[in-house]
Write an enzyme that holds these catalytic residues in place. Structure first.
Site, mmCIF file in Angstrom:
data_model
loop_
_atom_site.group_PDB
_atom_site.id
_atom_site.type_symbol
_atom_site.label_atom_id
_atom_site.label_comp_id
_atom_site.label_asym_id
_atom_site.label_seq_id
_atom_site.Cartn_x
_atom_site.Cartn_y
_atom_site.Cartn_z
ATOM 1 N N ASP A 89 -66.179 -101.820 -71.522
ATOM 2 C CA ASP A 89 -67.518 -101.040 -70.716
ATOM 3 C C ASP A 89 -68.140 -102.638 -70.153
ATOM 4 O OD1 ASP A 89 -69.491 -99.402 -69.196
ATOM 5 O OD2 ASP A 89 -68.972 -97.643 -70.686
ATOM 6 N N ASP A 126 -70.690 -100.846 -65.793
ATOM 7 C CA ASP A 126 -70.908 -99.635 -65.922
ATOM 8 C C ASP A 126 -72.539 -99.298 -64.172
ATOM 9 O OD1 ASP A 126 -72.584 -97.570 -67.499
ATOM 10 O OD2 ASP A 126 -74.327 -99.158 -66.826
ATOM 11 N N GLU A 174 -68.033 -96.842 -61.654
ATOM 12 C CA GLU A 174 -68.128 -96.021 -61.934
ATOM 13 C C GLU A 174 -69.631 -96.418 -60.050
ATOM 14 O OE1 GLU A 174 -72.033 -93.689 -64.248
ATOM 15 O OE2 GLU A 174 -72.399 -95.576 -64.445
ATOM 16 N N HIS A 225 -68.760 -89.755 -71.157
ATOM 17 C CA HIS A 225 -70.065 -89.635 -72.381
ATOM 18 C C HIS A 225 -71.545 -89.199 -71.978
ATOM 19 C CE1 HIS A 225 -70.043 -92.974 -70.175
ATOM 20 N NE2 HIS A 225 -71.367 -93.865 -70.603
ATOM 21 N N ASP A 226 -71.471 -88.942 -70.347
ATOM 22 C CA ASP A 226 -72.703 -88.044 -69.945
ATOM 23 C C ASP A 226 -72.648 -86.574 -69.129
ATOM 24 O OD1 ASP A 226 -73.688 -91.327 -70.507
ATOM 25 O OD2 ASP A 226 -73.184 -91.403 -68.020
HETATM 26 C C1 NOJ Z 1 -74.208 -95.006 -66.995
HETATM 27 C C2 NOJ Z 1 -73.749 -94.846 -68.037
HETATM 28 O O1 NOJ Z 1 -72.260 -94.125 -68.484
HETATM 29 C C3 NOJ Z 1 -74.894 -93.879 -68.901
HETATM 30 O O2 NOJ Z 1 -74.436 -93.966 -70.565
HETATM 31 C C4 NOJ Z 1 -75.939 -94.883 -69.674
HETATM 32 O O3 NOJ Z 1 -76.788 -94.375 -69.750
HETATM 33 C C5 NOJ Z 1 -76.585 -95.476 -68.240
HETATM 34 N N1 NOJ Z 1 -75.466 -95.830 -67.152
HETATM 35 C C6 NOJ Z 1 -76.966 -97.136 -68.195
HETATM 36 O O4 NOJ Z 1 -76.146 -98.130 -68.927
#
Ligand code: NOJ
Length: 560
Positions: free
Chosen positions: A111, A213, A255, A329-330
Site C-alpha cells: 500500500d 492510497d 484508489e 477495509h473501509d
Molecule cells: C484511504 C484508505 O483506504 C483509508 O483507510 C485511509 O484512512 C485513507 N485513505 C487515508 O489514508
C-alpha cells in the site's frame, strides 16, 4: 499465465497482462493473524497462512500498510516508509514473506500512502520547526485567514476543517484526513524524488506492485479548492511510472473515489503509461444518502446497481481495465451490505461472489469475505477503534444526533465492520490471537470460521476457490464481451460474456424469495453449468424459477 489457449491479441484489442487472470486478496495485517500473542496481527502470522491463500488460488496479496507508524489511522499515517512497524515484525520477516509467497506462485503488493505522512515523520517534525526549514515545503502551509481562522473551507474526510494551526510558526498545515496525517506537497520536486527513490527500494525487494492510497488527491490545488483530480495528477503519475515501475511487469491499482469512466481511461489506458487499473466507487456511493452519506445507507436498488456496474463494464471494454470488488477495509462487509447475513447467508454470499468474479476485470477479495464474514453488532461506541468513526460520532452527537442513531449507522457502514479479526476457528477469539485482540472478534466466530469451511465442498470458501479457478481456465471469463439483460428487473442480475465461439451466461437472484423469469430466445441456451450455489443446479428452459439468492453460470455455444 493461464492454461487456456487465448485468441490472438489483435482479436482482444488489448495487450494481455498476467494480472488479467489474477485474483487479488487484500490483507489488513492488524486483523489477519497474530503470531506472538500481543493481540495485533503480524507478518509471521501472514506467512503462517500462505498455504491457506495458495489453496484458495489467489495470485496476489495486497497488504494494507505495514510501515512504521503511530497508528492514528492504523498505518495509513506513515512515520518511516522504509521500516516495518515493530508490532508487525521486521524487514527480515517481510523479505521472508515475499520469498515464501513467491515459492507458492504469489506476489505481494504494498500500500503506497503518499498523499500524506504521519505527523511523526521526520520530514514533518522538521517542517514544523521553522518557516525556513529545508523540509518546510514538503507540506502544504498557509497563513491564517484575516480573521485568524483556517485559510479556506476545505474539510477533512474524517470531519472538521482540513487545516490545523501550528503555533510554532503561526501557520496552518493541510490534512485531508486526520490532523495527524499532514498532506505532502507534490508540487515540490524533492518530495517526488524521495517518493520515487523509496518506491524503487521496495521494488528492488521483489514486490509485485502497489495499491496507491487516495492517489487522485496528489494533484490538488488547494488555493483553488481543488482536491481530487487536480491539474497535474496525470503528469505526476506518468513521471512516477517513468521513474519507478514503468520498466517492470507489476500490478498497480490506484484508489480514486473521484474516478469517472473518462478519467479511468486516463489512469489505465493502454498508451497512457500510468497505472494498471483504479478502484472506482460508484457502485458504493450510489447507495449512500444524499445528506448523511454512508452513515445512512439506502436499501440496495438493484436496477441502479446494475446500471453502474454495467456502465463501467462498457466504459473500459476496449481500453483500460476494471477492478472488481464489493468490500475493502473501509467498507461494510459485502454479505451484510448487498446480501442477507442471516436468513440466506451462504446462498447470498456465493451469489455475490458469482456475479462479481464473472465480470470483466481483476477481482479483489477482502480478507474474510471468502468465508462470508459479516458486519459487527457493536452496541457501544467504546467498542469501536476507527479514528473516522470516533471523530464522526463526536461531531454528529454534538450536532444533535442521538448516540443510538449514530451507532445504527456505524453498525451498517463504519470501517470497523471490516476490521474485526479474521475468524480462523472455534478457538477463543476465533483463533486470531492467543492474547487479547486490539478490537473484539465478531461473536459469530464459533459457527462462522475458516476451519469449518476449507474442507467443505459446499462452503462459501470452496465457492470462491472455484470462481478463482474458473478465471484461470476460461478465456471468456477474462476477455469476454459483457452484455446485460433485464436491465429494469429489480430482483435479478443477468449478463452474458462472449468470446469467439463461447458464451457465458450468468444469472443471479438478489432477493430472499423465488423469482420467475422468462428468458428471451437468445438466452435459451444449452451448455454446461460451471458453477451454482444450489445443488442440484438449475434446470435451464424457457421459464426459470430462481430460488432465493440463486446464482449460476452456464458455458454454452452461442445460437447460430
Ligand atoms: C484511504 C484508505 O483506504 C483509508 O483507510 C485511509 O484512512 C485513507 N485513505 C487515508 O489514508
Amino acid at each position: 499465465m493461464p492454461d487456456f489457449a487465448l485468441p490472438p491479441e489483435a482479436a482482444l484489442g488489448i495487450e494481455r497482462k498476467w494480472w488479467h487472470t489474477a485474483t487479488v486478496y487484500q490483507i489488513y495485517p492488524r486483523s489477519f493473524r497474530d503470531s506472538n500473542g500481543d493481540g495485533i496481527g503480524d507478518l509471521p502470522g501472514i506467512i503462517d497462512r500462505l498455504d491457506y491463500l495458495q489453496a484458495l488460488g489467489v495470485a496476489v496479496i495486497w497488504l494494507s500498510p505495514i510501515y512504521a507508524s503511530p497508528m492514528d489511522d492504523n498505518g495509513y499515517d506513515i512515520s518511516d516508509y522504509q521500516a516495518i512497524a515493530p508490532e508487525f515484525g521486521t524487514l527480515a520477516d517481510f523479505d521472508r514473506l515475499v520469498a515464501q509467497a513467491r515459492q507458492r506462485g504469489m506476489g505481494i503488493i504494498l500500500d503506497l500512502v503518499v498523499n500524506h505522512t504521519s505527523d511523526e515523520h521526520p520530514w514533518f517534525t522538521q517542517a514544523r520547526r521553522s518557516k525556513d526549514n529545508a523540509y518546510r515545503d514538503f507540506y502544504v502551509w498557509r497563513p491564517p485567514a484575516p480573521d485568524g481562522g483556517p485559510p479556506n473551507d476545505l474539510t477533512s474526510s474524517f470531519g472538521g476543517p482540513a487545516w490545523t494551526f501550528d503555533s510554532t510558526t503561526q501557520e496552518y498545515y493541510l490534512h485531508l484526513f486526520s490532523r495527524r496525517q499532514p498532506d505532502l506537497n507534490w508540487e515540490n520536486p524533492r518530495v517526488r524524488d524521495e517518493i520515487y527513490r523509496m518506491m524503487n527500494w521496495w521494488l528492488d525487494r521483489g514486490i509485485a506492485g502497489f495499491r496507491m492510497d487516495v492517489i487522485d488527491l496528489i494533484g490538488k490545488k488547494v488555493d483553488e479548492g481543488i482536491t481530487a483530480d487536480g491539474p497535474h495528477l496525470h503528469d505526476y503519475l506518468q513521471e512516477m511510472n517513468r521513474r519507478t515501475f514503468g520498466s517492470r511487469d507489476i500490478l498497480t491499482v490506484g484508489e480514486a473515489w473521484s474516478a469517472t469512466p473518462g478519467s479511468a481511461l486516463l489512469y489505465s489506458g493502454r498508451d497512457r503509461k500510468e497505472l494498471s487499473m483504479v478502484f472506482q466507487f460508484e457502485h458504493v456511493t450510489q447507495g449512500w444518502d444524499e445528506v448523511h452519506g454512508k452513515w445512512r445507507p439506502k436499501p440496495i436498488d438493484l436496477v441502479k446497481l446494475k446500471s453502474v456496474l454495467g456502465k463501467w463494464q462498457h466504459a473500459l471494454a476496449e481500453d483500460g481495465w476494471n477492478s472488481l470488488f464489493w468490500g475493502n477495509h473501509d467498507l461494510p462487509r459485502a454479505v451484510s451490505r448487498y446480501g442477507d447475513a442471516s436468513g440466506y447467508h451462504v446462498e447470498s454470499a456465493k451469489m455475490l461472489a458469482t456475479v462479481l468474479h464473472l465480470m470483466k476485470g481483476t477481482p479483489f477479495i477482502y480478507q474474510g469475505e471468502e468465508i462470508g464474514m459479516t458486519n459487527v453488532p457493536f452496541a457501544r461506541i467504546e467498542q469501536y477503534r476507527d479514528v473516522e468513526t470516533l471523530n464522526m460520532h463526536r461531531l454528529h452527537v454534538e450536532a444533535g444526533l442521538s448516540p443510538e442513531e449514530f451507532l445504527r449507522g456505524a453498525n451498517q457502514s463504519g470501517r470497523d465492520n471490516a476490521r474485526t479479526p479474521m475468524q480462523w476457528s472455534t478457538a477463543p477469539h476465533g483463533g486470531f490471537t492467543t492474547g487479547s485482540p486490539w478490537i473484539e472478534v465478531n461473536p459469530n466466530y464459533p459457527t462462522l470460521n475458516a476451519e469449518n469451511q476449507v474442507n467443505d465442498e459446499r462452503s462459501i470458501w470452496s465457492h470462491y476457490r472455484k470462481l478463482i479457478a474458473l478465471r484461470k481456465e476460461h478465456a471468456v471469463v477474462v476477455y469476454g464481451t459483457f452484455q446485460s439483460w433485464f436491465d429494469q428487473h429489480p430482483e435479478v442480475f443477468v449478463y452474458t460474456r462472449t468470446l469467439d465461439h463461447q458464451q457465458l451466461l450468468v444469472v443471479a437472484n438478489f432477493v430472499p424469495r423465488e423469482v420467475a423469469l422468462t428468458l428471451p430466445g437468445e438466452l435459451q441456451l444449452s451448455g454446461h453449468c460451471l458453477i451454482s450455489n444450489y445443488s442440484p443446479p438449475h434446470e435451464l428452459g424457457e421459464e426459470l424459477h430462481l430460488r432465493p439468492y440463486e446464482a449460476f453460470a452456464l458455458l454454452c455455444a452461442p445460437p447460430a
